[in-house]
Write a protein that holds these residues in place. Structure first.
Motif, PDB file in Angstrom:
ATOM      1  N   THR A  73       0.839  -1.199   0.000  1.00 29.55           N
ATOM      2  CA  THR A  73       0.000   0.000   0.000  1.00 29.55           C
ATOM      3  C   THR A  73       0.869   1.242   0.000  1.00 29.55           C
ATOM      4  O   THR A  73       1.814   1.340   0.792  1.00 29.55           O
ATOM      5  N   PHE A  74       0.562   2.185  -0.886  1.00 30.56           N
ATOM      6  CA  PHE A  74       1.221   3.484  -0.923  1.00 30.56           C
ATOM      7  C   PHE A  74       0.210   4.539  -0.488  1.00 30.56           C
ATOM      8  O   PHE A  74      -0.859   4.648  -1.081  1.00 30.56           O
ATOM      9  N   LYS A 104      -0.013  11.827  -8.711  1.00 29.43           N
ATOM     10  CA  LYS A 104      -0.191  10.797  -7.686  1.00 29.43           C
ATOM     11  C   LYS A 104      -1.340  11.148  -6.748  1.00 29.43           C
ATOM     12  O   LYS A 104      -2.150  10.292  -6.385  1.00 29.43           O
ATOM     13  N   TYR A 105      -1.393  12.404  -6.350  1.00 27.68           N
ATOM     14  CA  TYR A 105      -2.431  12.806  -5.406  1.00 27.68           C
ATOM     15  C   TYR A 105      -3.813  12.645  -6.031  1.00 27.68           C
ATOM     16  O   TYR A 105      -4.774  12.257  -5.363  1.00 27.68           O
ATOM     17  N   SER A 106      -3.902  12.919  -7.336  1.00 32.39           N
ATOM     18  CA  SER A 106      -5.181  12.774  -8.041  1.00 32.39           C
ATOM     19  C   SER A 106      -5.561  11.306  -8.181  1.00 32.39           C
ATOM     20  O   SER A 106      -6.740  10.946  -8.126  1.00 32.39           O
ATOM     21  N   ALA A 107      -4.558  10.440  -8.359  1.00 33.33           N
ATOM     22  CA  ALA A 107      -4.822   9.008  -8.502  1.00 33.33           C
ATOM     23  C   ALA A 107      -5.275   8.380  -7.192  1.00 33.33           C
ATOM     24  O   ALA A 107      -5.953   7.352  -7.180  1.00 33.33           O
ATOM     25  N   SER A 143      17.632  11.994  -4.445  1.00 29.28           N
ATOM     26  CA  SER A 143      16.962  11.197  -5.466  1.00 29.28           C
ATOM     27  C   SER A 143      16.905   9.735  -5.071  1.00 29.28           C
ATOM     28  O   SER A 143      17.431   9.322  -4.045  1.00 29.28           O
ATOM     29  N   GLY A 144      16.276   8.941  -5.927  1.00 25.91           N
ATOM     30  CA  GLY A 144      16.098   7.517  -5.674  1.00 25.91           C
ATOM     31  C   GLY A 144      14.616   7.185  -5.616  1.00 25.91           C
ATOM     32  O   GLY A 144      13.773   8.070  -5.428  1.00 25.91           O
ATOM     33  N   CYS A 145      14.288   5.903  -5.790  1.00 26.21           N
ATOM     34  CA  CYS A 145      12.868   5.523  -5.719  1.00 26.21           C
ATOM     35  C   CYS A 145      12.732   4.012  -5.599  1.00 26.21           C
ATOM     36  O   CYS A 145      13.681   3.255  -5.846  1.00 26.21           O
ATOM     37  N   LEU A 146      11.543   3.572  -5.207  1.00 23.61           N
ATOM     38  CA  LEU A 146      11.141   2.178  -5.251  1.00 23.61           C
ATOM     39  C   LEU A 146       9.970   2.102  -6.214  1.00 23.61           C
ATOM     40  O   LEU A 146       8.981   2.811  -6.043  1.00 23.61           O
ATOM     41  N   ARG A 147      10.111   1.288  -7.253  1.00 22.10           N
ATOM     42  CA  ARG A 147       9.066   1.167  -8.265  1.00 22.10           C
ATOM     43  C   ARG A 147       8.583  -0.278  -8.354  1.00 22.10           C
ATOM     44  O   ARG A 147       9.383  -1.206  -8.481  1.00 22.10           O
ATOM     45  N   LEU A 148       7.283  -0.475  -8.278  1.00 18.64           N
ATOM     46  CA  LEU A 148       6.685  -1.787  -8.468  1.00 18.64           C
ATOM     47  C   LEU A 148       6.411  -1.969  -9.953  1.00 18.64           C
ATOM     48  O   LEU A 148       5.854  -1.090 -10.598  1.00 18.64           O
ATOM     49  N   ARG A 149       6.834  -3.110 -10.481  1.00 15.47           N
ATOM     50  CA  ARG A 149       6.584  -3.399 -11.885  1.00 15.47           C
ATOM     51  C   ARG A 149       5.321  -4.242 -11.975  1.00 15.47           C
ATOM     52  O   ARG A 149       5.324  -5.443 -11.708  1.00 15.47           O
ATOM     53  N   VAL A 150       4.226  -3.562 -12.335  1.00 10.07           N
ATOM     54  CA  VAL A 150       2.917  -4.208 -12.395  1.00 10.07           C
ATOM     55  C   VAL A 150       2.758  -4.891 -13.756  1.00 10.07           C
ATOM     56  O   VAL A 150       2.987  -4.276 -14.800  1.00 10.07           O
ATOM     57  N   ARG A 151       2.367  -6.135 -13.728  1.00  8.50           N
ATOM     58  CA  ARG A 151       2.233  -6.904 -14.959  1.00  8.50           C
ATOM     59  C   ARG A 151       1.242  -6.249 -15.919  1.00  8.50           C
ATOM     60  O   ARG A 151       0.112  -5.919 -15.553  1.00  8.50           O
ATOM     61  N   GLY A 152       1.678  -6.035 -17.170  1.00  7.35           N
ATOM     62  CA  GLY A 152       0.816  -5.453 -18.185  1.00  7.35           C
ATOM     63  C   GLY A 152       0.697  -3.946 -18.121  1.00  7.35           C
ATOM     64  O   GLY A 152       0.005  -3.342 -18.956  1.00  7.35           O
ATOM     65  N   ARG A 201       2.093   0.027 -18.318  1.00  9.62           N
ATOM     66  CA  ARG A 201       3.090   0.848 -19.006  1.00  9.62           C
ATOM     67  C   ARG A 201       3.201   2.160 -18.223  1.00  9.62           C
ATOM     68  O   ARG A 201       2.523   3.129 -18.520  1.00  9.62           O
ATOM     69  N   PRO A 202       4.065   2.188 -17.205  1.00 14.16           N
ATOM     70  CA  PRO A 202       4.121   3.341 -16.305  1.00 14.16           C
ATOM     71  C   PRO A 202       4.775   4.561 -16.940  1.00 14.16           C
ATOM     72  O   PRO A 202       5.525   4.455 -17.920  1.00 14.16           O
ATOM     73  N   ASP A 203       4.485   5.714 -16.361  1.00 15.37           N
ATOM     74  CA  ASP A 203       5.177   6.942 -16.743  1.00 15.37           C
ATOM     75  C   ASP A 203       6.640   6.768 -16.366  1.00 15.37           C
ATOM     76  O   ASP A 203       6.960   6.327 -15.266  1.00 15.37           O
ATOM     77  N   PRO A 204       7.576   7.092 -17.261  1.00 17.77           N
ATOM     78  CA  PRO A 204       9.002   6.917 -16.931  1.00 17.77           C
ATOM     79  C   PRO A 204       9.470   7.776 -15.762  1.00 17.77           C
ATOM     80  O   PRO A 204      10.500   7.487 -15.148  1.00 17.77           O
ATOM     81  N   ASP A 205       8.740   8.828 -15.453  1.00 21.36           N
ATOM     82  CA  ASP A 205       9.084   9.689 -14.328  1.00 21.36           C
ATOM     83  C   ASP A 205       8.450   9.135 -13.059  1.00 21.36           C
ATOM     84  O   ASP A 205       7.224   9.130 -12.928  1.00 21.36           O
ATOM     85  N   PRO A 206       9.248   8.633 -12.106  1.00 25.38           N
ATOM     86  CA  PRO A 206       8.683   8.050 -10.881  1.00 25.38           C
ATOM     87  C   PRO A 206       7.872   9.049 -10.059  1.00 25.38           C
ATOM     88  O   PRO A 206       7.044   8.652  -9.248  1.00 25.38           O
ATOM     89  N   ASN A 207       8.119  10.346 -10.261  1.00 21.54           N
ATOM     90  CA  ASN A 207       7.317  11.343  -9.552  1.00 21.54           C
ATOM     91  C   ASN A 207       5.848  11.293  -9.976  1.00 21.54           C
ATOM     92  O   ASN A 207       4.969  11.717  -9.223  1.00 21.54           O
ATOM     93  N   LYS A 208       5.594  10.770 -11.188  1.00 23.20           N
ATOM     94  CA  LYS A 208       4.231  10.742 -11.727  1.00 23.20           C
ATOM     95  C   LYS A 208       3.647   9.342 -11.796  1.00 23.20           C
ATOM     96  O   LYS A 208       2.507   9.178 -12.209  1.00 23.20           O
ATOM     97  N   ASP A 209       4.431   8.338 -11.415  1.00 18.15           N
ATOM     98  CA  ASP A 209       3.989   6.951 -11.487  1.00 18.15           C
ATOM     99  C   ASP A 209       3.397   6.512 -10.155  1.00 18.15           C
ATOM    100  O   ASP A 209       4.115   6.421  -9.151  1.00 18.15           O
ATOM    101  N   PRO A 210       2.099   6.211 -10.086  1.00 19.25           N
ATOM    102  CA  PRO A 210       1.460   5.795  -8.827  1.00 19.25           C
ATOM    103  C   PRO A 210       1.986   4.475  -8.271  1.00 19.25           C
ATOM    104  O   PRO A 210       1.650   4.113  -7.141  1.00 19.25           O
TER     105      PRO A 210
END
Length: 288
Positions: free
Chosen positions: A144-145, A156-159, A181-190, A192-201
């Protein structure tokens, strides 16, 4: 009785079929402390080395086989030397002792190639940590995020807050928190996330003291180890570190003052330089 070798911040116990590493003593590295006691089967070891350390110390190091340890798999080669949980730093004059135990381990090491599944137990759950733009929790089945209004992007806030089942994931990317900088990104099957982690929920961004390695890396490793083996894809090559997290537009002078006060606390705690503090302060004021 098993042989015990004590070093700086941890103890190695040499057992019949495994190496047991446990935090002990003064100056325990934060990551070693967070991981707690770990058992490394001899079959999970690829290499053993002995090298000179700083100020005359001796470093005995074990290199796990690729894919054997979820922590090292999640780290993807990004850990700084001092944070490596497979290093035992011994006092000066212990070269002979270090070489003796290195030879003992080398004698029981077999195959050194990659393994198809983890052989070292993953960090325990539940786990949680706070990033710059949100808090992450993992209960063993779902992640959960929860977004912070003070740091999350408008996207993100809108999502809204997010919840991901491990059954829907194919991988995890951890990008070491370096500077701001830095991030943790979950790779959800199927997905196509925004390449910018600031905008990827499906990403939590680190920075300015948030998302520290000893908290975010064990989290990433625990999630990675929980994904069904058939779903895990090859780790992605670490992408360039994301830009400094954007600060969401404040709606009032009071909110701006509160954010500046938080940044001041980070500066006073030594987690933020004066230059970084002044830069973020100016950015906040410009967004009023």
């Amino acid at each position: 009785m098993d042989d015990v070798l004590a070093g700086q911040g941890c103890v190695w116990v040499f057992e019949a079929d495994a190496l047991r590493i446990r935090p002990e003593g003064a100056k325990v590295p934060k990551l070693v402390s967070e991981l707690g006691e770990r058992v490394i089967p001899h079959a999970a070891i690829a290499e053993v080395t002995v090298a000179a350390g700083k100020r005359g110390t001796v470093v005995l190091r074990v290199v796990p086989r690729r894919g054997a340890d979820p922590v090292m798999s999640a780290a993807a080669g990004q850990l700084k030397e001092a944070a490596d949980p497979y290093r035992l730093v011994l006092p000066a004059g212990r070269e002979t002792l270090a070489e003796y135990y290195a030879d003992e381990l080398r004698a029981v090491v077999g195959e050194a190639g990659p393994v198809p599944r983890f052989m070292v137990e993953a960090p325990s759950v539940p786990r949680s940590f706070k990033g710059w733009d949100g808090a992450a929790t993992f209960d063993g089945e779902a992640i959960t995020f929860t977004w912070f209004w003070s740091g999350a992007s408008t996207a993100k806030y809108s999502a809204g807050d997010q919840r991901f089942s491990v059954s829907d994931l194919e991988g995890v990317e951890w990008h070491a928190p370096e500077g701001a900088s830095g991030c943790l990104r979950l790779r959800v099957r199927g997905d196509r996330p925004d390449p910018d982690p600031n905008k990827d929920p499906a990403s939590v961004v680190f920075g300015l003291g948030w998302g520290a390695t000893h908290k975010s890396l064990p989290f990433a490793a625990a999630v990675l180890a929980s994904i069904p083996v058939s779903e895990v894809s090859a780790p992605a090559v670490p992408a360039p570190a994301p830009a400094v997290p954007e600060v969401r537009r404040a709606s009032s002078g009071v909110e701006v003052a509160e954010l500046i006060a938080k940044l001041g606390d980070l500066r006073d705690a030594g987690l933020l330089s004066e230059e970084e503090f002044q830069a973020k302060k100016a950015e906040l004021l410009s967004r009023m």
